[in-house]
Enzyme design. Structure first.
Site, PDB file in Angstrom:
ATOM      1  N   ASN A  35      42.489  34.796  38.553  1.00 38.34           N
ATOM      2  CA  ASN A  35      41.386  34.628  39.506  1.00 38.34           C
ATOM      3  C   ASN A  35      40.123  35.169  38.846  1.00 38.34           C
ATOM      4  OD1 ASN A  35      39.625  34.546  41.617  1.00 38.34           O
ATOM      5  ND2 ASN A  35      40.584  36.201  42.793  1.00 38.34           N
ATOM      6  N   LYS A  90      37.176  34.995  39.889  1.00 40.07           N
ATOM      7  CA  LYS A  90      36.166  35.388  40.890  1.00 40.07           C
ATOM      8  C   LYS A  90      34.800  34.815  40.479  1.00 40.07           C
ATOM      9  CE  LYS A  90      38.913  39.478  41.675  1.00 40.07           C
ATOM     10  NZ  LYS A  90      39.083  40.682  42.417  1.00 40.07           N
ATOM     11  N   HIS A 147      41.924  35.038  50.271  1.00 38.02           N
ATOM     12  CA  HIS A 147      41.805  36.202  49.379  1.00 38.02           C
ATOM     13  C   HIS A 147      41.120  37.333  50.140  1.00 38.02           C
ATOM     14  CE1 HIS A 147      40.468  38.765  46.087  1.00 38.02           C
ATOM     15  NE2 HIS A 147      41.440  38.223  45.376  1.00 38.02           N
ATOM     16  N   GLU A 183      38.858  39.302  49.418  1.00 37.75           N
ATOM     17  CA  GLU A 183      37.382  39.314  49.348  1.00 37.75           C
ATOM     18  C   GLU A 183      36.798  38.280  50.307  1.00 37.75           C
ATOM     19  OE1 GLU A 183      37.198  39.032  45.067  1.00 37.75           O
ATOM     20  OE2 GLU A 183      38.100  41.027  44.980  1.00 37.75           O
ATOM     21  N   GLU A 235      48.768  41.088  48.090  1.00 40.02           N
ATOM     22  CA  GLU A 235      47.744  41.850  47.389  1.00 40.02           C
ATOM     23  C   GLU A 235      47.256  42.994  48.274  1.00 40.02           C
ATOM     24  OE1 GLU A 235      45.678  39.386  44.201  1.00 40.02           O
ATOM     25  OE2 GLU A 235      44.727  38.849  46.066  1.00 40.02           O
ATOM     26  N   GLY A 287      41.162  45.403  42.065  1.00 35.30           N
ATOM     27  CA  GLY A 287      39.970  45.785  41.310  1.00 35.30           C
ATOM     28  C   GLY A 287      39.741  47.281  41.248  1.00 35.30           C
ATOM     29  N   SER A 344      45.336  45.006  40.397  1.00 31.48           N
ATOM     30  CA  SER A 344      45.245  45.803  39.157  1.00 31.48           C
ATOM     31  C   SER A 344      46.409  45.566  38.197  1.00 31.48           C
ATOM     32  CB  SER A 344      45.101  47.298  39.501  1.00 31.48           C
ATOM     33  OG  SER A 344      43.892  47.511  40.208  1.00 31.48           O
ATOM     34  N   GLY A 383      40.755  41.166  37.183  1.00 28.41           N
ATOM     35  CA  GLY A 383      40.099  41.755  36.004  1.00 28.41           C
ATOM     36  C   GLY A 383      40.756  41.412  34.672  1.00 28.41           C
TER      37      GLY A 383
HETATM   38  C1  PEP Z   1      42.565  39.526  42.613  1.00 29.66           C
HETATM   39  O1  PEP Z   1      41.434  39.147  42.397  1.00 29.66           O
HETATM   40  O2  PEP Z   1      43.283  38.851  43.347  1.00 29.66           O
HETATM   41  C2  PEP Z   1      43.029  40.752  41.980  1.00 29.66           C
HETATM   42  C3  PEP Z   1      44.263  41.130  42.191  1.00 29.66           C
HETATM   43  O3  PEP Z   1      42.132  41.430  41.193  1.00 29.66           O
HETATM   44  P1  PEP Z   1      42.494  42.629  40.151  1.00 29.66           P
HETATM   45  O4  PEP Z   1      43.621  42.132  39.277  1.00 29.66           O
HETATM   46  O5  PEP Z   1      41.233  42.858  39.379  1.00 29.66           O
HETATM   47  O6  PEP Z   1      42.907  43.814  40.950  1.00 29.66           O
END
Ligand code: PEP
Length: 247
Positions: free
Chosen positions: A7, A9, A93, A95, A161, A167, A206, A228
């Site tokens: 992802n 983003k 998601h 966000e 998640e 993040g 993460s 990330g």
């Molecule tokens: C995500 O964007 O769904 C995500 C899990 O981000 P990260 O891996 O940065 O925590």
């Protein structure tokens, strides 16, 4: 079956996306039983689809609207996502839920719209830290999964998640992932009977090449949704290889 999705983003410009695809493709060999996807920003969907054509890597949009067309400024339809060469679409998601107020009621319509356009939806669910600390994790997930009762069964990838792990560099503990994935597995069986067993359940939050192999060993973890660490082609390649090794 394992599935790992990057992802991106709201990151990367056209030239950066091209470099990523070139670097990733140079090291990637597809393996049956393990799907790899990339979810670029909407502006890059068509060109990333073209860069990845024939590589076995699938392209996903990060969101989509349920109406087919019309006066919905700033939105893109599932048909437009399909037309840009995508295989699927991420929906709900955290966000989208927490920054942009995405509602479960819209998710029911979005799931149905994705299926109408033959897109594979990746439905994200997860609790906030306040909800976990208050002991409501499973209740929150139960409520979020209720959209699947309203849609009925269809092709789906589910991503657990925990919001507090996205993040933040704070990955969920193995025992926490194990408890939740077993719970989601049972909920899917309750909601969709046998069809529920076909749904891969990803972990997201993460994920890095340092922790992913351990996460993949947890029962009912069928891959990862990665933010990330997916912006670096070398790291994302390692994650893809770890998932392939875990089949
Ligand atoms: C995500 O964007 O769904 C995500 C899990 O981000 P990260 O891996 O940065 O925590």
């Amino acid at each position: 079956m394992k599935i790992v999705i990057a992802n991106w983003k709201m990151n990367l410009l056209s030239a950066e996306a091209a470099n990523f695809c070139q670097a990733f493709k140079a090291g990637y060999s597809p393996k049956p039983g393990c799907e790899i996807g990339i979810a670029p920003p909407a502006t890059l969907l068509r060109e990333v689809s073209a860069h990845l054509a024939g590589s076995g890597v699938q392209v996903y949009a990060q969101n989509g609207y349920f109406e087919q067309k019309g006066a919905f400024t700033g939105e893109i339809s599932m048909g437009q996502i399909k037309d840009a060469g995508c295989h699927g679409v991420i929906l709900g998601h955290s966000e989208r839920r927490h920054i942009f107020g995405e509602m479960d009621e819209n998710l029911v319509k979005k799931l149905k719209a994705a299926w109408e356009c033959e897109l594979m939806p990746v439905l994200c669910i997860g609790e906030t830290l306040t909800q976990r600390d208050a002991g409501f994790t499973l209740d929150v997930l139960h409520a979020q999964l209720d959209v699947l009762k309203l849609t009925g069964p269809g092709p789906l990838v589910l991503a657990y998640e925990p919001v507090w792990a996205i993040g933040t560099g704070r990955v969920a503990e193995t025992a926490q992932i194990e408890e939740v994935h077993a719970f989601i597995h049972d909920e899917l069986l309750r909601l969709w009977s046998g069809r529920g067993m076909e749904v891969p359940i990803q972990y997201g939050g993460s994920v890095t090449p340092e922790n992913f192999a351990g996460i993949l060993k947890v029962p009912f973890v069928a891959g990862g949704l990665v933010g990330g660490a997916s912006l670096d082609p070398a790291k994302f390649l390692k994650l893809a290889e770890q998932a392939q090794a875990a089949i």
